[in-house]
Scaffold this motif. Structure first.
Motif, mmCIF file in Angstrom:
data_model
loop_
_atom_site.group_PDB
_atom_site.id
_atom_site.type_symbol
_atom_site.label_atom_id
_atom_site.label_comp_id
_atom_site.label_asym_id
_atom_site.label_seq_id
_atom_site.Cartn_x
_atom_site.Cartn_y
_atom_site.Cartn_z
ATOM 1 N N GLN A 65 0.798 -0.995 -0.021
ATOM 2 C CA GLN A 65 0.055 -0.233 0.006
ATOM 3 C C GLN A 65 1.060 1.206 0.030
ATOM 4 O OE1 GLN A 65 -2.491 -2.031 -1.038
ATOM 5 N NE2 GLN A 65 -3.778 -0.112 -0.241
ATOM 6 N N SER A 68 2.489 1.966 -3.515
ATOM 7 C CA SER A 68 1.436 2.235 -4.396
ATOM 8 C C SER A 68 1.231 3.947 -4.263
ATOM 9 C CB SER A 68 0.216 1.786 -4.157
ATOM 10 O OG SER A 68 0.195 0.216 -4.192
ATOM 11 N N ALA A 69 1.675 4.400 -3.254
ATOM 12 C CA ALA A 69 1.484 6.074 -3.202
ATOM 13 C C ALA A 69 2.667 6.361 -3.672
ATOM 14 C CB ALA A 69 1.743 6.419 -1.683
ATOM 15 N N LEU A 72 2.503 8.537 -7.299
ATOM 16 C CA LEU A 72 2.370 10.122 -7.107
ATOM 17 C C LEU A 72 3.970 10.525 -7.846
ATOM 18 C CD1 LEU A 72 0.403 11.029 -3.981
ATOM 19 C CD2 LEU A 72 -0.037 11.712 -6.567
ATOM 20 N N LEU A 98 9.375 10.349 0.175
ATOM 21 C CA LEU A 98 8.860 8.918 -0.501
ATOM 22 C C LEU A 98 9.837 7.762 -0.540
ATOM 23 C CD1 LEU A 98 6.494 10.102 -3.443
ATOM 24 C CD2 LEU A 98 5.881 9.016 -1.212
ATOM 25 N N TYR A 216 -5.551 8.563 -0.475
ATOM 26 C CA TYR A 216 -4.238 8.059 -0.001
ATOM 27 C C TYR A 216 -4.132 7.706 1.424
ATOM 28 C CZ TYR A 216 -2.346 8.710 -4.630
ATOM 29 O OH TYR A 216 -1.971 8.645 -6.250
ATOM 30 N N THR A 220 -3.973 3.582 2.697
ATOM 31 C CA THR A 220 -2.649 3.421 3.094
ATOM 32 C C THR A 220 -2.638 2.896 4.471
ATOM 33 O OG1 THR A 220 -1.524 4.721 1.541
ATOM 34 C CG2 THR A 220 -0.240 4.137 3.537
ATOM 35 N N THR A 250 6.166 8.397 4.424
ATOM 36 C CA THR A 250 5.471 8.154 2.858
ATOM 37 C C THR A 250 4.359 8.827 2.838
ATOM 38 O OG1 THR A 250 6.699 5.977 2.845
ATOM 39 C CG2 THR A 250 4.799 6.186 1.521
ATOM 40 N N VAL A 251 3.216 8.701 3.699
ATOM 41 C CA VAL A 251 2.019 9.372 3.219
ATOM 42 C C VAL A 251 2.383 11.038 3.324
ATOM 43 C CG1 VAL A 251 -0.053 9.856 4.458
ATOM 44 C CG2 VAL A 251 0.888 7.647 4.409
ATOM 45 N N ALA A 254 3.658 11.905 -0.027
ATOM 46 C CA ALA A 254 2.316 11.857 -1.303
ATOM 47 C C ALA A 254 1.473 12.951 -1.009
ATOM 48 C CB ALA A 254 1.662 10.490 -1.137
ATOM 49 N N GLN A 272 -5.966 4.994 -8.451
ATOM 50 C CA GLN A 272 -5.672 3.806 -8.118
ATOM 51 C C GLN A 272 -6.788 3.044 -8.175
ATOM 52 O OE1 GLN A 272 -2.789 3.529 -5.143
ATOM 53 N NE2 GLN A 272 -1.312 4.802 -6.041
ATOM 54 N N ARG A 275 -4.233 -0.699 -4.344
ATOM 55 C CA ARG A 275 -3.040 -0.473 -4.135
ATOM 56 C C ARG A 275 -2.780 -0.877 -2.751
ATOM 57 N NH1 ARG A 275 -2.580 5.610 -6.047
ATOM 58 N NH2 ARG A 275 -4.356 5.775 -5.188
#
Length: 275
Positions: A65, A68-69, A72, A98, A216, A220, A250-251, A254, A272, A275
């Motif tokens: 998950q 997948s972000a 972006l 990221l 997102y 996630t 990560t979040v 994104a 998506q 993801r």
């Protein structure tokens, strides 16, 4: 593990390439279904879903998950290379975030098959189906549509992990699949459809950020929590803090990329399927 990582990378690239197409098509004057761009974006999404679905056979929800972000970031880099968008300092820092976040998550990830499907898993998926289906009947603000879309994609991701990650029941021997697998597979398909419908509704009436940011976040965080609580997808011993920090970074990276503007217009960002 190497093949799963490669498949996950291909899925991220497909999701990233789908971004601009889907956002453009969702705002088509005659509706998304009559837009060529929307269909191209959807096909790219489907390819991304196929790659990430196979990656889920051995990779837990936490890493899939979050990776997948990174779609972006792929979109941002492709637009920068093509000259359609110039990355500023904040966007460059977001890309670095990221990469750092994903590196931390990769350190904490333990690959392996999913747990066997239990009734508790199916009841959870059924509850998510009920909530996202009920949301179709009311007019919701863009932020809530993004959350509904994220919830749909979340339970689709959870169902996909349970189905493809079941080492005892390979999907290609479909005539031997137990009933629980068929039910979970059905919920997975519903997650794709419901998530896509809410996403398209949100992007059709709003800029990208208010819709995609909560999407997102939901897709996630929710699968990660379910993976930890119900799927026994625990990080490596003594790396719990690294996993939490990696997920947060990560979040944050994104969502920062979603705020990029070009000429006063929202910059397309990848939506998506699962993801």
């Amino acid at each position: 593990m190497i093949w799963s990582a490669l498949l996950l990378l291909l899925g991220v690239l497909a999701y990233g390439a789908a971004g601009a197409r889907l956002h453009e098509g969702s705002q088509h004057a005659d509706g998304a279904l009559k837009s060529r761009s929307w269909w191209i974006g959807t096909v790219l999404q489907a390819a991304g879903f196929g790659f990430t679905l196979l990656a889920r056979r051995t990779l837990p929800l936490l890493i899939v998950q979050a990776c997948s972000a990174a779609g972006l970031g792929v979109t941002a880099v492709l637009q920068h290379v093509s000259g359609a968008r110039r990355l500023g300092r904040r966007e460059a820092l977001a890309l670095v975030a990221l990469l750092v976040g994903l590196a931390l998550l990769g350190t904490a990830t333990i690959p392996g098959p999913a747990v066997a499907i239990r009734p508790a898993h199916l009841w959870l998926l059924a509850g998510c189906v009920a909530v996202t289906t009920a949301a179709l009947a009311v007019r919701l603000p863009p932020v809530v549509l993004g959350m509904a879309s994220g919830l749909g994609f979340s339970f689709g991701a959870i169902g996909a992990r349970l189905v493809i990650g079941d080492a005892a029941h390979p999907l290609w021997i479909f005539w031997q699949l137990p009933l629980n697998t068929w039910i979970a597979g059905g919920f997975t398909g519903l997650g794709i459809v419901l998530g896509q419908v809410h996403l398209t509704r949100g992007l059709a009436r709003s800029e990208a950020t208010p819709v995609l940011a909560p999407m997102y976040l939901m897709e996630t965080v929710v699968p990660t929590i379910v993976g930890l609580a119900l799927l026994q997808e625990l990080p490596r011993p003594h790396t719990e803090l690294l996993a939490a920090l990696g997920l947060a970074i990560t979040v944050a990276g994104a969502i920062q990329l979603l705020h990029t503007r070009q000429g006063g217009r929202p910059t397309p960002a990848p939506s998506q399927v699962i993801r």
